[in-house]
Design an enzyme around this catalytic site. Structure first.
Site, short mmCIF file in Angstrom:
data_model
loop_
_atom_site.label_atom_id
_atom_site.label_comp_id
_atom_site.label_asym_id
_atom_site.label_seq_id
_atom_site.Cartn_x
_atom_site.Cartn_y
_atom_site.Cartn_z
N ASP A 98 71.31 19.71 51.48
CA ASP A 98 72.31 18.66 51.70
C ASP A 98 72.49 17.91 50.39
OD1 ASP A 98 72.62 19.37 54.38
OD2 ASP A 98 70.91 18.15 54.99
N ASP A 118 75.01 26.42 58.39
CA ASP A 118 75.01 25.40 59.44
C ASP A 118 76.43 24.86 59.60
OD1 ASP A 118 74.15 23.70 61.38
OD2 ASP A 118 73.15 22.29 60.03
N LYS A 142 78.10 24.72 62.59
CA LYS A 142 78.27 24.05 63.90
C LYS A 142 79.68 24.22 64.45
CE LYS A 142 74.62 20.54 63.40
NZ LYS A 142 74.23 20.54 61.97
N HIS A 146 82.78 24.61 66.80
CA HIS A 146 83.09 24.07 68.13
C HIS A 146 84.59 24.12 68.31
CE1 HIS A 146 81.97 20.75 71.26
NE2 HIS A 146 82.50 21.83 71.80
N THR A 165 89.06 31.43 68.69
CA THR A 165 89.04 30.94 67.31
C THR A 165 87.63 31.07 66.72
OG1 THR A 165 90.85 29.46 67.77
CG2 THR A 165 89.51 28.92 65.85
N ARG A 196 59.21 15.61 59.85
CA ARG A 196 58.78 14.74 58.76
C ARG A 196 57.27 14.85 58.59
NH1 ARG A 196 63.21 14.94 57.80
NH2 ARG A 196 64.80 13.36 57.52
N GLN A 198 66.97 10.22 61.38
CA GLN A 198 66.51 11.05 62.49
C GLN A 198 65.82 10.18 63.54
OE1 GLN A 198 67.34 14.03 62.91
NE2 GLN A 198 67.44 15.17 60.99
N GLY A 230 65.12 18.72 55.16
CA GLY A 230 66.02 18.43 54.05
C GLY A 230 65.45 17.42 53.09
N ARG A 231 65.77 16.14 53.36
CA ARG A 231 65.45 15.08 52.40
C ARG A 231 64.01 15.02 51.94
NH1 ARG A 231 69.12 11.16 55.99
NH2 ARG A 231 68.38 12.75 57.45
O1 C5P Z 1 67.11 15.56 55.65
P1 C5P Z 1 66.72 16.03 57.01
O2 C5P Z 1 65.36 16.73 57.05
O3 C5P Z 1 66.87 14.98 58.08
O4 C5P Z 1 67.79 17.19 57.32
C1 C5P Z 1 67.86 17.83 58.57
C2 C5P Z 1 68.96 18.82 58.53
O5 C5P Z 1 69.05 19.44 59.82
C3 C5P Z 1 70.34 18.24 58.24
O6 C5P Z 1 71.03 19.20 57.45
C4 C5P Z 1 71.00 18.11 59.60
O7 C5P Z 1 72.39 18.30 59.54
C5 C5P Z 1 70.37 19.29 60.34
N1 C5P Z 1 70.38 19.20 61.79
C6 C5P Z 1 69.82 18.15 62.49
N2 C5P Z 1 69.87 18.13 63.85
C7 C5P Z 1 70.41 19.15 64.51
C8 C5P Z 1 70.98 20.23 63.82
C9 C5P Z 1 70.94 20.22 62.44
O8 C5P Z 1 69.29 17.23 61.89
N3 C5P Z 1 70.38 19.16 65.83
#
Ligand code: C5P
Length: 229
Positions: free
Chosen positions: A12, A61, A63, A65, A70, A178, A187, A207-208
């Site tokens: 991200d 990713d 997503k 919808h 389509t 985490r 989150q 991610g982060r």
């Molecule tokens: O930085 P962090 O660890 O919070 O990133 C989590 C990643 O997972 C993000 O890219 C977020 O879009 C993705 N994600 C999420 N929850 C979901 C599906 C995808 O946090 N249900």
């Protein structure tokens, strides 16, 4: 599968130069990368192709919808990228369209997004969804299994119930992970890597805590070390 194969690193980041820089710094500590909205319009698809050609695994990713037809046409095009995972929202027609679009290309696994991990019961209620969050997750996982999708994205808090009901029929991919003591960011339903795997998650999305770390390779390795199966 080794722990490192279960760790999906969410790229991200605002541009592909920054993403490539992080990938280079992570080196052998990362084998699976997730590309989403932020990179997609600014070269993320080329990065996905490059990573795939380098033997890394790629989680798209997107997503999706939309109406089934389509989604189906979109997934036919996505198959040309050479990715490994693709997300669509876990609604019956969306899932069926995605599975039809994937056709015989079994490399691309279709994952249904159950309930975003940034949502909690209060947020669902505000949207007019009155069913309990764990029931909603299970219902949507059922849609995924019925449509022939390969897995679901779900929080660790719902992973055990999904595993109990669907066993190995659905891979569980869990964000909101985490390491102990890390910042939750936005989150709402977070768990540690070990707890997520113990609950039944097959893959973790982080991610982060990795891409914003001073030493992303060490952060990725520390999380892999917490994945004991
Ligand atoms: O930085 P962090 O660890 O919070 O990133 C989590 C990643 O997972 C993000 O890219 C977020 O879009 C993705 N994600 C999420 N929850 C979901 C599906 C995808 O946090 N249900």
């Amino acid at each position: 599968m080794t722990p490192i194969d279960r760790l999906i690193i969410a790229l991200d980041l605002p541009d592909t130069d920054k993403a490539q820089h992080i990938i280079d710094r992570i080196g052998e500590a990362g084998r699976f990368y997730k590309i989403g909205y932020q990179l997609m319009p600014v070269g993320g698809l080329d990065l996905a192709r490059r990573l795939s050609a380098q033997g890394k695994k790629v989680f798209l990713d997107f997503k999706f919808h939309d109406i089934g037809a389509t989604v189906e046409r979109g997934v036919v095009s996505v198959c040309k990228l050479g990715g490994d995972f693709l997300t669509v929202h876990a609604e019956p027609d969306v899932l069926k369209g995605a599975v039809a679009g994937r056709g015989d290309d079994k490399r691309l696994k279709i994952l249904g997004v159950t309930v975003l991990t940034s949502l909690d019961a209060a947020a669902l209620k505000k949207s007019g969804i009155d069913i309990d969050l764990p029931d909603l997750v299970l219902r949507r996982a059922e849609f995924a299994a019925e449509a022939g999708a390969d897995g679901v994205v779900a929080s660790a808090q719902e992973a055990a119930a999904i595993k109990a009901r669907f066993g190995d029929a659905l891979d569980i991919v869990t964000p909101g992970v985490r390491p102990a003591g890390a910042d939750a960011n936005d989150q709402k339903r977070i768990v540690t890597p070990a707890a997520a795997i113990q609950a039944g998650a097959d893959y973790l999305v982080v991610g982060r805590p990795i891409v914003s770390a001073d030493n992303p390779a060490a952060a990725a390795a520390a999380i892999s070390a917490e994945i004991t199966v």
